[in-house]
Design a protein around this motif. Sequence first.
Motif, PDB file in Angstrom:
ATOM      1  N   CYS A  42      -9.460  -9.672   6.549  1.00  0.00           N
ATOM      2  CA  CYS A  42      -9.549  -9.380   5.109  1.00  0.00           C
ATOM      3  C   CYS A  42      -8.694  -8.166   4.732  1.00  0.00           C
ATOM      4  N   ALA A  43      -8.587  -7.198   5.637  1.00  0.00           N
ATOM      5  CA  ALA A  43      -7.787  -6.001   5.362  1.00  0.00           C
ATOM      6  C   ALA A  43      -6.301  -6.310   5.270  1.00  0.00           C
ATOM      7  N   SER A  44      -5.873  -7.438   5.838  1.00  0.00           N
ATOM      8  CA  SER A  44      -4.456  -7.794   5.760  1.00  0.00           C
ATOM      9  C   SER A  44      -4.029  -8.130   4.338  1.00  0.00           C
ATOM     10  N   VAL A  45      -4.984  -8.516   3.489  1.00  0.00           N
ATOM     11  CA  VAL A  45      -4.638  -8.908   2.120  1.00  0.00           C
ATOM     12  C   VAL A  45      -4.168  -7.711   1.282  1.00  0.00           C
ATOM     13  N   PRO A  46      -4.919  -6.595   1.206  1.00  0.00           N
ATOM     14  CA  PRO A  46      -4.390  -5.458   0.436  1.00  0.00           C
ATOM     15  C   PRO A  46      -3.094  -4.890   1.003  1.00  0.00           C
ATOM     16  N   ILE A  47      -2.909  -4.984   2.317  1.00  0.00           N
ATOM     17  CA  ILE A  47      -1.645  -4.526   2.906  1.00  0.00           C
ATOM     18  C   ILE A  47      -0.491  -5.393   2.409  1.00  0.00           C
ATOM     19  N   ALA A  48      -0.688  -6.711   2.414  1.00  0.00           N
ATOM     20  CA  ALA A  48       0.345  -7.623   1.914  1.00  0.00           C
ATOM     21  C   ALA A  48       0.601  -7.386   0.430  1.00  0.00           C
ATOM     22  N   PHE A  49      -0.460  -7.140  -0.330  1.00  0.00           N
ATOM     23  CA  PHE A  49      -0.309  -6.856  -1.760  1.00  0.00           C
ATOM     24  C   PHE A  49       0.542  -5.612  -1.979  1.00  0.00           C
ATOM     25  N   PHE A  50       0.263  -4.550  -1.243  1.00  0.00           N
ATOM     26  CA  PHE A  50       1.000  -3.294  -1.414  1.00  0.00           C
ATOM     27  C   PHE A  50       2.482  -3.487  -1.083  1.00  0.00           C
ATOM     28  N   ILE A  51       2.769  -4.162   0.028  1.00  0.00           N
ATOM     29  CA  ILE A  51       4.164  -4.340   0.458  1.00  0.00           C
ATOM     30  C   ILE A  51       4.945  -5.182  -0.553  1.00  0.00           C
ATOM     31  N   ALA A  52       4.321  -6.240  -1.077  1.00  0.00           N
ATOM     32  CA  ALA A  52       5.026  -7.122  -2.010  1.00  0.00           C
ATOM     33  C   ALA A  52       5.141  -6.515  -3.409  1.00  0.00           C
ATOM     34  N   PHE A  53       4.075  -5.865  -3.875  1.00  0.00           N
ATOM     35  CA  PHE A  53       4.045  -5.380  -5.260  1.00  0.00           C
ATOM     36  C   PHE A  53       4.908  -4.143  -5.465  1.00  0.00           C
ATOM     37  N   ILE A  54       5.170  -3.403  -4.406  1.00  0.00           N
ATOM     38  CA  ILE A  54       5.920  -2.159  -4.552  1.00  0.00           C
ATOM     39  C   ILE A  54       7.359  -2.423  -5.011  1.00  0.00           C
ATOM     40  N   PHE A  55       7.867  -3.645  -4.800  1.00  0.00           N
ATOM     41  CA  PHE A  55       9.236  -3.965  -5.188  1.00  0.00           C
ATOM     42  C   PHE A  55       9.343  -4.430  -6.646  1.00  0.00           C
ATOM     43  N   LEU A  56       8.225  -4.723  -7.289  1.00  0.00           N
ATOM     44  CA  LEU A  56       8.278  -5.179  -8.677  1.00  0.00           C
ATOM     45  C   LEU A  56       8.362  -3.990  -9.627  1.00  0.00           C
ATOM     46  N   PRO A  57       8.995  -4.163 -10.780  1.00  0.00           N
ATOM     47  CA  PRO A  57       9.102  -3.056 -11.738  1.00  0.00           C
ATOM     48  C   PRO A  57       7.811  -2.826 -12.496  1.00  0.00           C
ATOM     49  N   GLU A  58       7.754  -1.691 -13.161  1.00  0.00           N
ATOM     50  CA  GLU A  58       6.618  -1.354 -14.026  1.00  0.00           C
ATOM     51  C   GLU A  58       6.612  -2.283 -15.242  1.00  0.00           C
ATOM     52  N   SER A  59       5.478  -2.377 -15.887  1.00  0.00           N
ATOM     53  CA  SER A  59       5.361  -3.164 -17.112  1.00  0.00           C
ATOM     54  C   SER A  59       6.335  -2.648 -18.171  1.00  0.00           C
ATOM     55  N   PRO A  60       7.151  -3.535 -18.768  1.00  0.00           N
ATOM     56  CA  PRO A  60       8.088  -3.087 -19.813  1.00  0.00           C
ATOM     57  C   PRO A  60       7.389  -2.416 -20.992  1.00  0.00           C
ATOM     58  N   ALA A  61       6.210  -2.926 -21.374  1.00  0.00           N
ATOM     59  CA  ALA A  61       5.488  -2.335 -22.505  1.00  0.00           C
ATOM     60  C   ALA A  61       5.046  -0.912 -22.189  1.00  0.00           C
ATOM     61  N   TYR A  62       4.594  -0.686 -20.963  1.00  0.00           N
ATOM     62  CA  TYR A  62       4.187   0.681 -20.609  1.00  0.00           C
ATOM     63  C   TYR A  62       5.392   1.620 -20.591  1.00  0.00           C
ATOM     64  N   LEU A  63       6.507   1.175 -20.019  1.00  0.00           N
ATOM     65  CA  LEU A  63       7.710   2.007 -19.997  1.00  0.00           C
ATOM     66  C   LEU A  63       8.154   2.350 -21.418  1.00  0.00           C
ATOM     67  N   MET A  64       8.068   1.368 -22.310  1.00  0.00           N
ATOM     68  CA  MET A  64       8.434   1.615 -23.699  1.00  0.00           C
ATOM     69  C   MET A  64       7.497   2.625 -24.337  1.00  0.00           C
ATOM     70  N   SER A  65       6.201   2.524 -24.049  1.00  0.00           N
ATOM     71  CA  SER A  65       5.237   3.465 -24.626  1.00  0.00           C
ATOM     72  C   SER A  65       5.461   4.890 -24.136  1.00  0.00           C
TER      73      SER A  65
END
Length: 529
Positions: A225-248
Amino acid sequence: MDDTTTLDAEAGVSHAEPDTKNGHSLHSKALKRLETVPDIKRDTSGITTQYIATGIVNLGAFATGACVAWSSTALPLLLEATPGEHADFQPLNGTHPKVSLTRAQGSWVASLLCLGALFGAVPAGLISEYFGRKKTLLYLALPLLVSWILVASSPNVYGLFVGRFVGGVAVGAFSVGVPPYVEDIAEKHLLPALANFYHVLFACGLLFGYIIGMVQIISWLSVLCASVPIAFFIAFIFLPESPAYLMSQGKFSEAKAALRYFRGIDNDVDEELKTIKESLRNYAKHRMTFKQLFTTRATVKALVVSFGLMIFQQMSGIYPVLFYSEIIFSTFANPLYAPEATYIPSIILGFCLVSSTYFSTMFFKRIRRRVLLLTSFSAMASSLGGLAIYYQLIASNLSSNKTWVPVFALCIFVSVYAAGAGPIPWLMLREIFPPNVRRKATAITAGFHWFLAFGVTKLYQNLEELVKPGWALWNFAFTCIIGTIFVYFFVPETKGRTLEEIQNELEGIHKRRAHRHVIQVETVAVSSS
């Protein structure tokens, strides 16, 4: 005055450092970061990118489902050697410690996840507004990983309690933080399908948790089960921030680069950036406090509807079924599996939940919300009532327990839940609340949802011991019947209607036909002249 400064002045956002610090070095770094996933970068329409990004961020929902399923697979292992009223410490295979639990302690281990989720859901929306959608979600992998380490290595029951509570904080924050990020990156025509990813990945996480139950070792269950948050962190770190938040935050160039990343190189994002800017301006102008949520008649009625749906969703017994599925199936001594393979009915249950959740998007496009809710609650009541009758026949020695009835009844129960009572209350939050109150209303409703989940999950075993499993099932079935009545009289139809129409109905304003009597009078007057 440039676009960044104008937006800051209108949205009421202040910054200690301008976006142009050190020339354009920050912008160039942001643009370089967005080119770290080449396969997505080549997507010219942006549709593939949006689907992949939504799948990655919803690994948080997958992790949530695995946390829920862990109780079903682990509790039978923890409860089977309980010697008495108190927990003790016993060796497993001579090397690994094993904690034995009483039934009361087992109910705490299961339900503390929901209690932690209550404390994670309420502040998650506010935290993401200050620290960013991506940063908030990314750092949730840490408490989830810590929780699994505690669960896997704890020498006593208190470590299990702390681990489950800490994991619950992340679970609750995911339930509130993931949908806004998806809403920010999705195009309007894709949003209904992408929004359902949360429920699909949650169901997949449950199925994953039930499947790894074949391991039958607590420490290995936690490691997997601990492998799931590790995979989430590794994959999500490459995605950009929400455009709406950056605009705000006044980061106009980074917001444009992020939006172009999600829309593809063939699409012009300037018009959408203007729309985002206008929505942020309106949000800042009409922002409401938690107290003001209860001052408008339409908002109060919307809260009553959302709270009512959550009450009947949770009081239907869905979480006890998911948290204690192996224990429930063993109660009926179902012979479809060997005594050493008690996880098989749970895997069948998880597969039915995944498939019905996946196909529920087609129902949302074609069938009205009220019809789905009425059908869902009615069918849930029928399946639970049938299972209660079956249990009472067995208790009276009027029927053999060597049948497929328990598996079939609970598979029908979770399938119709996934097609209506499960996702629609969350879907309607976007449809009955105005944008300026939606996030606060969602945070309150999510907190209420997890509070109910905690209460029902904790008290289920007490209810079962007090009135026996058959009457506990009758209680859930009767609640579903009341839920059907509530939907019929109090829940408005939202499919195919504008927010203004829904708000007018909640306010009690009914538009009359276009002044027909006035037109008739004018016609008579003209003809007489």
